[in-house]
Design a protein around this motif. Structure first.
Motif, PDB file in Angstrom:
ATOM      1  N   GLU A 156      11.317  23.337  -0.457  1.00 43.34           N
ATOM      2  CA  GLU A 156      10.606  22.535   0.538  1.00 43.34           C
ATOM      3  C   GLU A 156      11.522  21.981   1.658  1.00 43.34           C
ATOM      4  N   HIS A 157      12.671  21.555   1.235  1.00 45.44           N
ATOM      5  CA  HIS A 157      13.680  21.064   2.093  1.00 45.44           C
ATOM      6  C   HIS A 157      14.076  22.283   2.831  1.00 45.44           C
ATOM      7  N   MET A 158      14.322  23.478   2.178  1.00 45.30           N
ATOM      8  CA  MET A 158      14.792  24.460   3.071  1.00 45.30           C
ATOM      9  C   MET A 158      13.876  24.879   4.067  1.00 45.30           C
ATOM     10  N   ARG A 159      12.441  24.958   3.778  1.00 42.28           N
ATOM     11  CA  ARG A 159      11.377  25.187   4.919  1.00 42.28           C
ATOM     12  C   ARG A 159      11.603  24.280   6.113  1.00 42.28           C
ATOM     13  N   GLU A 160      11.719  22.914   5.769  1.00 38.51           N
ATOM     14  CA  GLU A 160      11.930  22.026   6.842  1.00 38.51           C
ATOM     15  C   GLU A 160      13.077  22.141   7.560  1.00 38.51           C
ATOM     16  N   GLY A 161      14.296  22.388   6.969  1.00 40.13           N
ATOM     17  CA  GLY A 161      15.591  22.611   7.593  1.00 40.13           C
ATOM     18  C   GLY A 161      15.394  23.998   8.370  1.00 40.13           C
ATOM     19  N   ALA A 162      14.837  24.954   7.885  1.00 35.23           N
ATOM     20  CA  ALA A 162      14.761  26.135   9.027  1.00 35.23           C
ATOM     21  C   ALA A 162      13.692  25.766  10.130  1.00 35.23           C
ATOM     22  N   LYS A 163      12.884  24.789   9.979  1.00 32.92           N
ATOM     23  CA  LYS A 163      12.210  24.438  11.326  1.00 32.92           C
ATOM     24  C   LYS A 163      13.264  23.557  12.332  1.00 32.92           C
ATOM     25  N   VAL A 164      14.022  22.912  11.694  1.00 35.09           N
ATOM     26  CA  VAL A 164      15.082  22.043  12.457  1.00 35.09           C
ATOM     27  C   VAL A 164      15.978  23.250  13.225  1.00 35.09           C
ATOM     28  N   ILE A 165      16.315  23.945  12.548  1.00 32.87           N
ATOM     29  CA  ILE A 165      17.515  25.019  12.993  1.00 32.87           C
ATOM     30  C   ILE A 165      16.873  26.037  14.187  1.00 32.87           C
ATOM     31  N   HIS A 166      15.625  26.320  13.747  1.00 26.56           N
ATOM     32  CA  HIS A 166      14.867  27.216  14.806  1.00 26.56           C
ATOM     33  C   HIS A 166      14.702  26.535  16.000  1.00 26.56           C
ATOM     34  N   ALA A 167      14.374  25.296  16.062  1.00 33.68           N
ATOM     35  CA  ALA A 167      14.247  24.496  17.275  1.00 33.68           C
ATOM     36  C   ALA A 167      15.578  24.578  18.172  1.00 33.68           C
ATOM     37  N   LEU A 168      16.864  24.857  17.476  1.00 32.15           N
ATOM     38  CA  LEU A 168      17.992  25.023  18.219  1.00 32.15           C
ATOM     39  C   LEU A 168      18.143  26.265  19.368  1.00 32.15           C
ATOM     40  N   GLY A 169      17.230  27.012  18.671  1.00 35.09           N
ATOM     41  CA  GLY A 169      17.250  28.279  19.742  1.00 35.09           C
ATOM     42  C   GLY A 169      17.078  29.560  19.123  1.00 35.09           C
ATOM     43  N   ALA A 170      17.813  29.652  17.744  1.00 31.36           N
ATOM     44  CA  ALA A 170      17.690  31.109  17.274  1.00 31.36           C
ATOM     45  C   ALA A 170      16.336  31.622  16.985  1.00 31.36           C
ATOM     46  N   ARG A 171      16.200  33.109  17.061  1.00 31.81           N
ATOM     47  CA  ARG A 171      14.941  33.358  17.119  1.00 31.81           C
ATOM     48  C   ARG A 171      14.372  33.663  15.489  1.00 31.81           C
ATOM     49  N   TYR A 172      15.103  33.692  14.550  1.00 32.37           N
ATOM     50  CA  TYR A 172      14.974  33.850  13.188  1.00 32.37           C
ATOM     51  C   TYR A 172      16.021  32.971  12.583  1.00 32.37           C
ATOM     52  N   VAL A 173      15.430  32.278  11.532  1.00 30.18           N
ATOM     53  CA  VAL A 173      16.334  31.378  10.634  1.00 30.18           C
ATOM     54  C   VAL A 173      16.410  32.109   9.223  1.00 30.18           C
ATOM     55  N   MET A 174      17.583  32.563   8.603  1.00 32.37           N
ATOM     56  CA  MET A 174      17.596  32.886   7.217  1.00 32.37           C
ATOM     57  C   MET A 174      18.444  32.014   6.292  1.00 32.37           C
TER      58      MET A 174
END
Length: 264
Positions: A156-174
């Protein structure tokens, strides 16, 4: 004009051959992709650790990228060890006019043995200048914690972190889950709307040097060949699993993975 897929790696040199430029070019070759390189730093290292880091002048890094793209071009590119803010800004400036190139950002920060490969003052440049150019960013969990300022210990932390990183501009976050505990490794891909999860068996081994570089290089190679992102991630994931499973067990420390591993 040749229709051979081409990929550019922008990263540091690993004298031990298990990570960095060397791992990337070996992986590109295994995937049938023509590999090119722009070296950001030279490291003195082996499986026991990194004993020296010698960054190249910023203009030398930019010049390599410029000359490759002016003549050869690239279908995809990846970044690895970028070391400092000046190099990151220079890389972003050279890549910005080439938005058609699929860019994979592997935010390399710390070597397997603990040596720091990205200066603290470079984090903001990575987030501000490079991530907005990325088709996909591939952080492991310690790297994701630095990018988000969050503690990441659960899926769940990973999913929340992915949202934060996605907001920085990358199209996909792996989000690579290898640092989570348990017998299974869970990776999570996020496209800004939906999560796509890949789970696989954890292999108990110390021979994992260069796994992040090798995975992101495999992903870059598949994108260079025109594969859809999810399919490229799945293939790269299978490849790194086999590369770890069949590691050649070289050296007395964290040995390299097997860059001859079967793609399928």
């Amino acid at each position: 004009m040749s229709n051979r897929a081409k990929a550019l790696t922008i990263a540091g040199s690993d004298s031990g051959g298990g990570a960095g430029i060397q791992a990337d070019l070996k992986t590109f070759h295994q995937f049938g992709v023509y590999g090119m390189s722009a070296i950001t730093a030279i490291t003195a290292q082996n499986t026991l650790g990194v004993s020296g880091v010698y960054p190249l002048p910023t203009e030398a890094v930019a010049h390599q990228i410029r000359e490759v793209l002016l003549d050869l071009g690239a279908d995809a590119a990846k970044t690895g060890m970028l070391f400092d803010a000046a190099i990151i800004r220079a890389v972003a400036a050279e890549l910005d006019p080439y938005r058609n190139i699929k860019l994979v950002v592997d935010p390399v920060m710390i070597a397997k043995g603990g040596a720091k490969l990205l200066r603290d003052d470079a984090i903001e440049a990575l987030k501000k200048d490079l991530l907005p150019l990325a088709e996909v960013v591939t952080p492991n969990l310690p790297e994701a914690e630095v990018l988000t300022g969050m503690l990441i210990r659960t899926p769940e932390h990973m999913r929340e972190g992915a949202k934060v990183i996605h907001a920085l501009g990358a199209r996909y976050v792996m989000m690579k889950g290898g640092h989570l505990e348990g017998d299974e490794v869970l990776d999570i891909l996020y496209d800004g709307q939906a999560f796509y999860e890949i789970a696989h068996e954890r292999i108990q081994t110390r021979h994992t040097h260069g796994t992040g570089c090798t995975f992101s290089a495999a992903l870059t190679a598949e994108l260079a060949k025109g594969r859809p992102l999810v399919q490229a991630v799945e293939t790269a994931n299978r490849f790194i699993f086999e590369a770890i499973r069949t590691a050649p067990e070289l050296g007395g420390g964290h040995g390299p993975t097997n860059h001859w591993a079967a793609i399928e």
